[in-house]
Design a protein around this motif. Sequence first.
Motif, PDB file in Angstrom:
ATOM      1  N   GLU A  44       0.878  -1.228  -0.175  1.00 54.47           N
ATOM      2  CA  GLU A  44      -0.177   0.002  -0.027  1.00 54.47           C
ATOM      3  C   GLU A  44       0.908   1.206   0.078  1.00 54.47           C
ATOM      4  O   GLU A  44       0.639   2.074  -0.703  1.00 54.47           O
ATOM      5  N   LEU A  45       1.944   1.270   0.940  1.00 53.66           N
ATOM      6  CA  LEU A  45       2.787   2.389   0.880  1.00 53.66           C
ATOM      7  C   LEU A  45       3.554   2.531  -0.521  1.00 53.66           C
ATOM      8  O   LEU A  45       3.520   3.667  -0.817  1.00 53.66           O
ATOM      9  N   ILE A  46       4.062   1.575  -1.062  1.00 55.88           N
ATOM     10  CA  ILE A  46       4.457   1.748  -2.386  1.00 55.88           C
ATOM     11  C   ILE A  46       3.422   2.106  -3.741  1.00 55.88           C
ATOM     12  O   ILE A  46       3.919   3.125  -4.208  1.00 55.88           O
ATOM     13  N   GLU A  47       2.349   1.570  -3.615  1.00 55.71           N
ATOM     14  CA  GLU A  47       1.435   2.213  -4.373  1.00 55.71           C
ATOM     15  C   GLU A  47       1.124   3.734  -4.324  1.00 55.71           C
ATOM     16  O   GLU A  47       1.041   4.241  -5.267  1.00 55.71           O
ATOM     17  N   ARG A  48       0.964   4.079  -2.949  1.00 52.12           N
ATOM     18  CA  ARG A  48       0.739   5.371  -2.595  1.00 52.12           C
ATOM     19  C   ARG A  48       1.780   6.319  -3.173  1.00 52.12           C
ATOM     20  O   ARG A  48       1.359   7.535  -3.424  1.00 52.12           O
ATOM     21  N   HIS A  49       2.915   5.807  -2.989  1.00 57.36           N
ATOM     22  CA  HIS A  49       4.181   6.799  -3.402  1.00 57.36           C
ATOM     23  C   HIS A  49       5.042   6.408  -4.744  1.00 57.36           C
ATOM     24  O   HIS A  49       5.907   6.779  -4.849  1.00 57.36           O
TER      25      HIS A  49
ATOM     26  N   ARG B   9      14.641   1.955 -10.050  1.00 58.10           N
ATOM     27  CA  ARG B   9      13.455   1.618  -9.567  1.00 58.10           C
ATOM     28  C   ARG B   9      13.342   0.519  -8.511  1.00 58.10           C
ATOM     29  O   ARG B   9      12.833   0.514  -7.381  1.00 58.10           O
ATOM     30  N   GLN B  10      13.995  -0.645  -9.262  1.00 58.27           N
ATOM     31  CA  GLN B  10      14.040  -2.066  -8.691  1.00 58.27           C
ATOM     32  C   GLN B  10      14.814  -1.849  -7.042  1.00 58.27           C
ATOM     33  O   GLN B  10      14.586  -2.676  -6.370  1.00 58.27           O
ATOM     34  N   GLU B  11      16.199  -1.250  -7.536  1.00 54.51           N
ATOM     35  CA  GLU B  11      17.035  -0.917  -6.515  1.00 54.51           C
ATOM     36  C   GLU B  11      16.379  -0.136  -5.271  1.00 54.51           C
ATOM     37  O   GLU B  11      16.611  -0.631  -4.000  1.00 54.51           O
ATOM     38  N   ILE B  12      15.390   0.679  -5.574  1.00 57.18           N
ATOM     39  CA  ILE B  12      14.841   1.505  -4.511  1.00 57.18           C
ATOM     40  C   ILE B  12      13.831   0.682  -3.967  1.00 57.18           C
ATOM     41  O   ILE B  12      13.689   0.732  -2.614  1.00 57.18           O
ATOM     42  N   LEU B  13      13.245  -0.034  -4.557  1.00 57.00           N
ATOM     43  CA  LEU B  13      11.869  -0.938  -3.848  1.00 57.00           C
ATOM     44  C   LEU B  13      13.009  -2.192  -2.889  1.00 57.00           C
ATOM     45  O   LEU B  13      12.337  -2.321  -2.108  1.00 57.00           O
ATOM     46  N   LEU B  14      13.962  -2.335  -3.290  1.00 61.82           N
ATOM     47  CA  LEU B  14      14.227  -3.519  -2.619  1.00 61.82           C
ATOM     48  C   LEU B  14      15.151  -2.757  -1.350  1.00 61.82           C
ATOM     49  O   LEU B  14      14.882  -3.270   0.012  1.00 61.82           O
ATOM     50  N   ASN B  15      15.478  -1.602  -1.303  1.00 64.49           N
ATOM     51  CA  ASN B  15      15.898  -0.754  -0.188  1.00 64.49           C
ATOM     52  C   ASN B  15      14.850  -0.449   0.705  1.00 64.49           C
ATOM     53  O   ASN B  15      15.132  -0.360   2.044  1.00 64.49           O
TER      54      ASN B  15
ATOM     55  N   GLY C 102      12.316  -0.908   9.937  1.00 67.27           N
ATOM     56  CA  GLY C 102      12.890   0.278  10.766  1.00 67.27           C
ATOM     57  C   GLY C 102      11.912   1.462  10.396  1.00 67.27           C
ATOM     58  O   GLY C 102      12.039   2.367  10.981  1.00 67.27           O
ATOM     59  N   TYR C 103      10.993   1.214   9.744  1.00 62.69           N
ATOM     60  CA  TYR C 103       9.990   2.309   9.279  1.00 62.69           C
ATOM     61  C   TYR C 103       9.045   2.598  10.476  1.00 62.69           C
ATOM     62  O   TYR C 103       8.575   1.733  11.126  1.00 62.69           O
ATOM     63  N   ARG C 104       8.940   3.905  10.596  1.00 59.82           N
ATOM     64  CA  ARG C 104       8.258   4.135  12.039  1.00 59.82           C
ATOM     65  C   ARG C 104       7.034   5.034  11.545  1.00 59.82           C
ATOM     66  O   ARG C 104       7.025   5.946  10.815  1.00 59.82           O
TER      67      ARG C 104
ATOM     68  N   VAL D   3      14.867   7.324   1.297  1.00 58.12           N
ATOM     69  CA  VAL D   3      15.468   5.915   1.021  1.00 58.12           C
ATOM     70  C   VAL D   3      15.858   5.886  -0.597  1.00 58.12           C
ATOM     71  O   VAL D   3      16.751   5.687  -0.867  1.00 58.12           O
ATOM     72  N   ALA D   4      14.605   6.618  -1.296  1.00 58.26           N
ATOM     73  CA  ALA D   4      15.018   6.636  -2.769  1.00 58.26           C
ATOM     74  C   ALA D   4      16.025   7.545  -3.156  1.00 58.26           C
ATOM     75  O   ALA D   4      16.795   7.350  -3.841  1.00 58.26           O
ATOM     76  N   LEU D   5      16.228   8.771  -2.569  1.00 59.22           N
ATOM     77  CA  LEU D   5      17.236   9.685  -3.050  1.00 59.22           C
ATOM     78  C   LEU D   5      18.736   9.030  -2.566  1.00 59.22           C
ATOM     79  O   LEU D   5      19.792   9.007  -3.420  1.00 59.22           O
ATOM     80  N   ASN D   6      18.687   8.556  -1.367  1.00 54.04           N
ATOM     81  CA  ASN D   6      19.997   7.839  -0.845  1.00 54.04           C
ATOM     82  C   ASN D   6      20.424   6.827  -2.017  1.00 54.04           C
ATOM     83  O   ASN D   6      21.545   6.487  -2.230  1.00 54.04           O
ATOM     84  N   THR D   7      19.424   5.854  -2.144  1.00 53.48           N
ATOM     85  CA  THR D   7      19.680   4.832  -3.326  1.00 53.48           C
ATOM     86  C   THR D   7      19.841   5.357  -4.741  1.00 53.48           C
ATOM     87  O   THR D   7      21.038   4.825  -5.112  1.00 53.48           O
ATOM     88  N   ALA D   8      19.286   6.289  -4.817  1.00 54.98           N
ATOM     89  CA  ALA D   8      19.535   6.905  -6.237  1.00 54.98           C
ATOM     90  C   ALA D   8      21.127   7.485  -6.406  1.00 54.98           C
ATOM     91  O   ALA D   8      21.686   7.330  -7.398  1.00 54.98           O
ATOM     92  N   ILE D   9      21.354   8.413  -5.399  1.00 51.13           N
ATOM     93  CA  ILE D   9      22.965   8.827  -5.140  1.00 51.13           C
ATOM     94  C   ILE D   9      23.959   7.535  -5.164  1.00 51.13           C
ATOM     95  O   ILE D   9      24.810   7.632  -6.154  1.00 51.13           O
ATOM     96  N   THR D  10      23.682   6.663  -4.377  1.00 53.52           N
ATOM     97  CA  THR D  10      24.572   5.531  -4.524  1.00 53.52           C
ATOM     98  C   THR D  10      24.581   4.771  -5.842  1.00 53.52           C
ATOM     99  O   THR D  10      25.641   4.647  -6.247  1.00 53.52           O
ATOM    100  N   TRP D  11      23.358   4.704  -6.464  1.00 56.29           N
ATOM    101  CA  TRP D  11      23.321   4.017  -7.647  1.00 56.29           C
ATOM    102  C   TRP D  11      24.269   4.660  -8.648  1.00 56.29           C
ATOM    103  O   TRP D  11      24.945   4.188  -9.710  1.00 56.29           O
TER     104      TRP D  11
END
Length: 156
Positions: A8-13, A35-41, A48-50, A62-70
């Motif tokens: 649900e979270l992924i679909e919403r965002h 996108r796959q790497e972001i979803l995996l992360n 740890g999600y609060r 998470v997405a930005l950090n993954t994209a920068i590293t990628w």
Amino acid sequence: MEEHPFIELIERHEAAIGRICRSFCSVAEDREDLRQEILLNLWRGWKGYRPDHKAITWVYRVALNTAITWRRHRRKQIETLSLDGYDLPEDSALREQSALLKALIAQLPVSDQRLINLYLDGFETEEIGRLMGISQTNVTTRIRRIKEKLRKIKDI
């Protein structure tokens, strides 16, 4: 049967994840890999999600950090932003302005692109600061400077 809260979270965002992928990759296959790497992360970080914090802030971080590293691992030079896949306005004048803005943003350093895209996505300066690990004052100053850079680039 109810969907898992993560789905649900992924679909919403999904749109936010897509914007990040498009801003970092001009090639469709690279966008899908990212996108796959972001979803995996996101899945790895799910424990740890609060839920008492904004979901979009967590997803963006998470997405930005993954994209920068990628990008660091995949690219040695900054690639330009492709307008493919962006939903541009129907009005032709607005389409032109939107396309021009996206092209101008693509000429900025990656950190400035990240910041201005968050700003244009409607994030408050406080949230942008948390996402980027800088103060709210620094965000405000950088946004003003980025706007000045964009005006100068446009006038060249």
